[in-house]
Design an enzyme around this catalytic site. Structure first.
Site, PDB file in Angstrom:
ATOM      1  NE  ARG A 108      37.793  40.752  35.171  1.00 39.51           N
ATOM      2  CZ  ARG A 108      38.975  40.710  35.804  1.00 39.51           C
ATOM      3  NH1 ARG A 108      39.210  39.765  36.706  1.00 39.51           N
ATOM      4  NH2 ARG A 108      39.916  41.581  35.530  1.00 39.51           N
ATOM      5  CG  ASP A 144      38.258  38.764  39.996  1.00 39.88           C
ATOM      6  OD1 ASP A 144      38.263  38.513  41.213  1.00 39.88           O
ATOM      7  OD2 ASP A 144      39.029  38.241  39.176  1.00 39.88           O
ATOM      8  CD  GLU A 204      39.382  35.230  33.210  1.00 41.58           C
ATOM      9  OE1 GLU A 204      39.730  34.228  33.871  1.00 41.58           O
ATOM     10  OE2 GLU A 204      39.639  36.396  33.547  1.00 41.58           O
TER      11      GLU A 204
HETATM   12  C1  GCO Z   1      41.033  36.739  36.398  1.00 43.25           C
HETATM   13  C2  GCO Z   1      42.142  37.041  37.281  1.00 43.25           C
HETATM   14  C3  GCO Z   1      43.449  37.443  36.716  1.00 43.25           C
HETATM   15  C4  GCO Z   1      44.531  37.025  37.671  1.00 43.25           C
HETATM   16  C5  GCO Z   1      45.818  36.794  36.983  1.00 43.25           C
HETATM   17  C6  GCO Z   1      46.894  36.372  37.944  1.00 43.25           C
HETATM   18  O1  GCO Z   1      39.969  36.502  36.909  1.00 43.25           O
HETATM   19  O2  GCO Z   1      41.290  36.714  35.210  1.00 43.25           O
HETATM   20  O3  GCO Z   1      41.846  37.309  38.578  1.00 43.25           O
HETATM   21  O4  GCO Z   1      43.517  38.772  36.352  1.00 43.25           O
HETATM   22  O5  GCO Z   1      44.666  37.941  38.697  1.00 43.25           O
HETATM   23  O6  GCO Z   1      45.615  35.837  36.031  1.00 43.25           O
HETATM   24  O7  GCO Z   1      47.958  35.839  37.279  1.00 43.25           O
HETATM   25 MG    MG Z   2      39.937  36.342  38.944  1.00 40.10          MG
END
Ligand code: GCO
Ligand code: MG
Length: 404
Positions: free
Chosen positions: A149, A212, A341
């Site tokens: 990512r 993201d 993830e």
């Molecule tokens: C992802 C996320 C995280 C969230 C976080 C919130 O895709 O891993 O968007 O970074 O923002 O887990 O608690």
């Molecule tokens: Mg996310």
């Protein structure tokens, strides 16, 4: 005679970041662990469990996993929502853990057994400048990841959620009042497609790249971004619009073939229903705990399968090693699983939560220990007391609040 739950306790610990863990103990002395961590709202879930669910669990048969899920979900007048569903998720995980330990089998075997040898994972690369970002991607590839990512800084902004100035980042900042960031969608849209195109030119075509957007765009902005990113050939573009209105995804979908992933903030299968049955997304991102546990993630996968939508659960540092284990048992046993993830956890978290799961060459495996395969070192956990920490909030340049 069937076993009974004799104790239901909640543990708070902060080995590098906060985690809430549910411990269920049966009359036979079997212990089941569940993750109840909801980033920045830890105490709300702890209280929901301690004050409301734990007293209802004592005396129940731990083997009646589905009935307990139905009891806690359907039985409640005030239901849904992330706090409730994370609490139910924790109970569900702990019960599957108990069942596996009682049977002497890893949970994935109870779910029908492995349908794959290992679970493909993606990790995070962030860089304020594109050169730094490319270095971070290279470092992930060196660790064996086949999917990364990529999040970039934005010229003119001081901070961008999810992008560290140095290597790595932690979503929540310590304190009882959230940090305030400034967000500028136009600046982001001007910069991100070119930056990601540079990353793609750097990596070559094979590496899977993900991005993201953190719920910050309007439908037409999202459509424009998806279209602009088509030459980058993303594995997915995530969370383009705010979570409340699923209808708007129709417009995004009408304009772009960039695959879409949504759902880390969703709590129930019903929030996914339209997105799946109208094929408005390609990946359903529900976290195994935040959406009600293994039992409901399996239902979500079953709903998604005929529509060729895959489940690809959320797995940042705030999904504890217990929930990571649960996600991996589901992943190993679910045909329409896409990718997991794996952001990683702070070092001490691996000591507090000793886990059978492993990450090798960018792939995860839950291991073959009975149950979920995680042992919690309670004495060590007690040495890392909970400290309040919150996700930031963001305002536009004119000072008005903007969406997550
Ligand atoms: C992802 C996320 C995280 C969230 C976080 C919130 O895709 O891993 O968007 O970074 O923002 O887990 O608690
Ligand atoms: Mg996310």
């Amino acid at each position: 005679m069937s076993d009974r739950i004799v104790a239901a306790e909640v543990l708070l610990t902060s080995p590098g970041r906060n985690y809430v863990t549910l411990k269920l103990t049966t009359a036979d002395g079997v212990v089941g662990w569940g993750d109840a961590t909801l980033n920045g709202r830890e105490l709300a879930v702890a209280a929901y469990l301690r004050e409301h669910l734990c007293p209802q669990l004592v005396g129940r048969d731990p083997g009646r996993i589905e009935d307990t899920w139905q009891y806690l979900y359907r039985g409640a007048y005030w239901r849904r929502g992330p706090v409730t569903m994370t609490a139910i998720g924790a109970v569900d995980l702990a019960l599957w853990d108990i069942l596996g330990k009682t049977a002497g089998l890893p949970v994935y075997r109870l779910l029908g057994g492995a349908v794959r040898d290992r679970v493909r994972a993606y990790t995070h690369a962030t860089g304020w400048e594109t050169a730094q970002l490319c270095d971070a991607v290279d470092a992930a590839v060196e660790r064996g990841f086949t999917a990364v990512r990529v999040q970039t800084g934005v010229p003119g902004l001081d901070t961008v959620y999810g992008v560290g100035r140095g290597p790595g980042y932690e979503p929540a900042g310590r304190g009882t009042v959230p940090a305030e960031e400034t967000w500028d969608t136009a600046a982001y849209l001007r910069h991100a497609p070119a930056a990601l195109a540079e990353v793609r030119a750097h990596t070559g075509p094979e590496l899977a790249l993900l991005h993201d957007a953190h719920h910050r765009l309007t439908p037409i902005e999202a459509a424009r971004l998806g279209r602009a990113l088509e030459p980058v050939d993303l594995y997915w573009l995530e969370d383009v619009t705010p979570c409340e209105n699923q209808e708007v995804l129709r417009r995004v979908r009408a304009h772009t073939t960039t695959p879409l992933a949504i759902g880390e903030v969703f709590s129930t299968i019903w929030e996914f229903q339209q997105l799946i049955t109208e094929q408005l997304i390609d990946h359903a991102r529900a976290a195994v705990t935040h959406a009600g546990g293994i039992s409901s993630l399996r239902r979500l996968a079953a709903l998604a399968d005929p529509w060729q939508v895959r489940i690809s659960p959320h797995g940042p540092s705030d999904v504890s090693p217990v929930a990571m284990a649960a996600a991996l048992h589901v992943a190993l046993a679910t045909p329409n699983h896409g990718i997991q993830e794996y952001m990683g956890h702070p070092g001490p978290a691996h000591e507090v939560f000793r886990h059978a799961w492993s990450c090798v060459d960018g792939h995860l495996h839950p291991g073959d220990a009975p149950g979920l395969g995680v042992d919690v070192d309670e004495a060590l956990a007690a040495r890392f007391p909970y400290e309040p920490a919150l996700l930031p909030v963001a305002r536009r340049r004119d000072g008005s609040m903007t969406d997550w």
